[in-house]
Design a protein around this motif. Structure first.
Motif, PDB file in Angstrom:
ATOM      1  N   ARG A 211       0.718  -1.238  -0.046  1.00  0.00           N
ATOM      2  CA  ARG A 211      -0.245  -0.083   0.017  1.00  0.00           C
ATOM      3  C   ARG A 211       0.957   1.099  -0.167  1.00  0.00           C
ATOM      4  N   ILE A 212       1.844   1.128   0.819  1.00  0.00           N
ATOM      5  CA  ILE A 212       2.903   2.386   0.821  1.00  0.00           C
ATOM      6  C   ILE A 212       3.516   2.638  -0.436  1.00  0.00           C
ATOM      7  N   LEU A 213       4.167   1.365  -1.106  1.00  0.00           N
ATOM      8  CA  LEU A 213       4.851   1.609  -2.531  1.00  0.00           C
ATOM      9  C   LEU A 213       3.826   1.990  -3.395  1.00  0.00           C
ATOM     10  N   ALA A 214       2.313   1.607  -3.417  1.00  0.00           N
ATOM     11  CA  ALA A 214       1.695   1.880  -4.410  1.00  0.00           C
ATOM     12  C   ALA A 214       1.384   3.549  -4.416  1.00  0.00           C
ATOM     13  N   VAL A 215       1.192   4.177  -2.982  1.00  0.00           N
ATOM     14  CA  VAL A 215       1.120   5.496  -2.960  1.00  0.00           C
ATOM     15  C   VAL A 215       2.438   6.372  -3.587  1.00  0.00           C
ATOM     16  N   CYS A 216       3.580   5.764  -3.177  1.00  0.00           N
ATOM     17  CA  CYS A 216       4.820   6.313  -3.875  1.00  0.00           C
ATOM     18  C   CYS A 216       4.764   6.111  -5.280  1.00  0.00           C
ATOM     19  N   GLU A 217       4.311   5.353  -5.904  1.00  0.00           N
ATOM     20  CA  GLU A 217       4.232   5.219  -7.367  1.00  0.00           C
ATOM     21  C   GLU A 217       2.996   6.064  -7.832  1.00  0.00           C
ATOM     22  N   GLY A 218       2.386   6.771  -7.206  1.00  0.00           N
ATOM     23  CA  GLY A 218       1.164   7.562  -7.761  1.00  0.00           C
ATOM     24  C   GLY A 218      -0.298   7.126  -7.368  1.00  0.00           C
ATOM     25  N   GLU A 219      -0.319   6.225  -6.792  1.00  0.00           N
ATOM     26  CA  GLU A 219      -1.901   5.914  -6.585  1.00  0.00           C
ATOM     27  C   GLU A 219      -2.335   6.882  -5.709  1.00  0.00           C
ATOM     28  N   PRO A 220      -3.523   7.506  -5.880  1.00  0.00           N
ATOM     29  CA  PRO A 220      -4.125   8.531  -4.739  1.00  0.00           C
ATOM     30  C   PRO A 220      -4.399   7.656  -3.525  1.00  0.00           C
ATOM     31  N   PRO A 221      -3.835   8.275  -2.146  1.00  0.00           N
ATOM     32  CA  PRO A 221      -4.148   7.739  -0.994  1.00  0.00           C
ATOM     33  C   PRO A 221      -5.798   8.057  -0.677  1.00  0.00           C
ATOM     34  N   HIS A 222      -6.357   7.535   0.430  1.00  0.00           N
ATOM     35  CA  HIS A 222      -7.562   8.118   0.868  1.00  0.00           C
ATOM     36  C   HIS A 222      -7.682   9.503   1.363  1.00  0.00           C
ATOM     37  N   ARG A 223      -8.662  10.051   0.849  1.00  0.00           N
ATOM     38  CA  ARG A 223      -8.625  11.628   1.523  1.00  0.00           C
ATOM     39  C   ARG A 223      -9.530  11.770   2.549  1.00  0.00           C
ATOM     40  N   PRO A 224      -9.165  11.830   3.614  1.00  0.00           N
ATOM     41  CA  PRO A 224     -10.093  11.951   4.746  1.00  0.00           C
ATOM     42  C   PRO A 224     -11.116  13.132   4.702  1.00  0.00           C
ATOM     43  N   PRO A 225     -12.260  12.964   4.954  1.00  0.00           N
ATOM     44  CA  PRO A 225     -13.211  13.906   4.889  1.00  0.00           C
ATOM     45  C   PRO A 225     -12.900  15.171   6.012  1.00  0.00           C
ATOM     46  N   LEU A 226     -12.495  14.740   7.168  1.00  0.00           N
ATOM     47  CA  LEU A 226     -12.026  15.966   8.124  1.00  0.00           C
ATOM     48  C   LEU A 226     -10.929  16.883   7.527  1.00  0.00           C
ATOM     49  N   ALA A 227     -10.104  16.422   6.386  1.00  0.00           N
ATOM     50  CA  ALA A 227      -9.192  17.066   5.867  1.00  0.00           C
ATOM     51  C   ALA A 227      -9.569  18.557   5.342  1.00  0.00           C
TER      52      ALA A 227
END
Length: 266
Positions: A211-227
């Motif tokens: 999961r970490i490497l996927a985000v490093c390769e450009g996969e958008p991570p979950h965007r928290p609604p609280l953000a």
């Protein structure tokens, strides 16, 4: 009260600006930062040691910066993985800040580092408010801490891109209610993934690394609604980490992010 609130907002806004610059500097080096937040005793050091070893075994260049109020115990443990590790002693400060992190990375972070793991001070309160220029924020909690922790610490869990449950081998002995925990996480951060792990057995370590490497390769991570609300409260002219934008004006590669000190273990 107004003066206190204004001062807090100013401190956080300054930190956010520095974090944006740091994020751009890291991005220019091809490095993604992973900010690990948890309470003391959650098992995040043991899990991080496993992640570093798994990454090294796959030939992924990683490094770790670990923060504590005192001792270099965690750095010595993490160095057993063979990855470059640096200990940061905060001198009583209960969290890391972007300027502090920037100083410790200068002249230390190895070229070609793909993932920089930042093990924040064990605390679910103060660290949650400070952006460190991370690409991914992970909130960890052990099954021994109780199912209600996401409700008690809504900022820490509400701003996480990923939630990791640790020490799952102790779930039955601790009487942990996984369904109640998942429901509490959904209340503060709808849609965030919850990944069960166990450093002792290795459960979930490979999936977490993927999961970490996927985000490093450009996969958008979950965007928290609280953000969105967090961004409104500390709005400024730069991009925000939970939008995963990058500010212009990357520091010069020869000067790096600024001077700093620390204790490199390897």
């Amino acid at each position: 009260m107004c003066r206190t609130v204004d001062l807090k907002q100013a401190v956080l806004a300054k930190n956010d600006r520095l974090a944006d610059t740091l994020r751009a500097w890291l991005s220019g080096r091809g490095t993604a930062a992973v900010n690990l937040l948890s309470s003391p005793g959650s098992g995040k050091t043991a899990l991080l040691e496993l992640l570093l070893a798994r990454a090294a075994g796959r030939g992924v260049p990683v490094a770790a910066l670990t923060a504590d109020l005192a001792t270099e115990n965690d750095a010595r443990r993490l160095a057993r993985s063979g990855a470059p590790v640096k200990q940061v002693l905060t001198g009583g400060l209960c969290h890391l800040e972007a300027e502090q992190l920037r100083g410790h990375l200068a002249g230390w972070l190895p070229d070609g580092t793909r993932v920089l793991f930042v093990e924040n001070v064990g605390n679910l309160v103060c660290p949650a408010a400070y952006d460190l220029g991370e690409t991914l924020r992970v909130a960890l909690m052990s099954v021994t801490e109780g199912e209600d922790k996401p409700l008690k610490y809504p900022t820490a869990f509400g701003l996480a891109n990923l939630v990791v449950l640790t020490k799952t081998d102790l779930a039955r002995a601790a009487g942990f209610d996984a369904e109640a925990f998942a429901g509490n996480v959904r209340q503060v951060n709808p849609g965030v993934a919850v990944l069960p792990t166990c450093a002792r057995t290795g459960r979930g370590a490979d999936e977490l690394l993927e999961r970490i490497l996927a985000v490093c390769e450009g996969e958008p991570p979950h965007r928290p609604p609280l953000a969105a609300r967090h961004l409104d409260e500390h709005r400024h002219d730069h991009a925000h980490p939970y939008d995963h934008g990058h500010a212009p004006g990357v520091p010069h590669p020869e000067t790096g992010p600024g001077p700093g000190t620390g204790a490199p273990v390897r």
